[in-house]
Each structure stands twice: as C-alpha cells, then as structure tokens.
Design a protein around this motif. Sequence first.
Motif: not given
Length: 137
Positions: A48-71
């Motif tokens: 939802r709007a206002g949620n604090k998130l951490a988006l997980i990614y790898s610099p070697t893999i383009n165009s793919h988010w690997l995970g989300i943490v919703n704090f």
Amino acid sequence: MVQVQSLMVTAIEGRRNFSYGQELREVWYRREDGIEGSLHYSGDFGVRAGNKLALIYSPTINSHWLGIVNFSTELYINFVPNWVSRKTYPFPDLIWPLNKAFPDLQESAFGKQSPALHQAVEQTIQKLIDQRSRCTA
C-alpha cells in the motif's frame, strides 16, 4: 558467489489488476534520492501507499527484481524459485529461449543458478529483517 543488494524505497501506490485471468500487482515507489519507479509481479503480496520497502536485486541480473521486504507489514516475498519447488523441464539448457514461446516457463527464468540465488536472496532478506529489528528495539 552471487551478489545481491537491496534498495530502500517508499511505496507511492499499489495496484492490483486482473489480466487474462491472472492477478498482476503493480507498485510505484520513490527512492530516497527522489527518483520514482515501478515494478510488476504476480501473486498475493500486497503493498500500500506509504509502506517502507526494501527491493532486492542483483547487479548482474538486469530487469529482474529478486524479492521485496515490506517493513510496514513485516512480510517478504522471494521471487526466485527454489530448486526443490521448481518444475522440471525437458531441456533445462534452453530455458531462456523457451521463455518467449512458453510463458509458463518464466518460473524458471533464473535457470540452473536458482538454488544459489534463492539462498542469497533469503540471506539478504534475513539480514535486512535483523537490522530493522535491532533499530526498532
């Protein structure tokens, strides 16, 4: 070794759409430097709007988010399929070319490296959760 990083953002808007019988989610976010972006995924993981998130990614893999943490909800999702839960395909070396012809193969888009990548994402998520727990304690 698989390199995985995180990007701290704030959700601006979260949408749930239905397309061809599949539920798709869209999250618009704002980074700390003011740059906005969006990500799309399927599954039952609301933001939802206002949620604090951490988006997980790898610099070697383009165009793919690997995970989300919703704090804000204290939930997370790992988009990388685990080797055990991954479907078995007759030609594992041809997964990337077959993704275009058979969209249901996208579950294995990360190919043979999925066990190591899945574990790296899980470890990064756990570190983020532990850091957040120490900050709030």
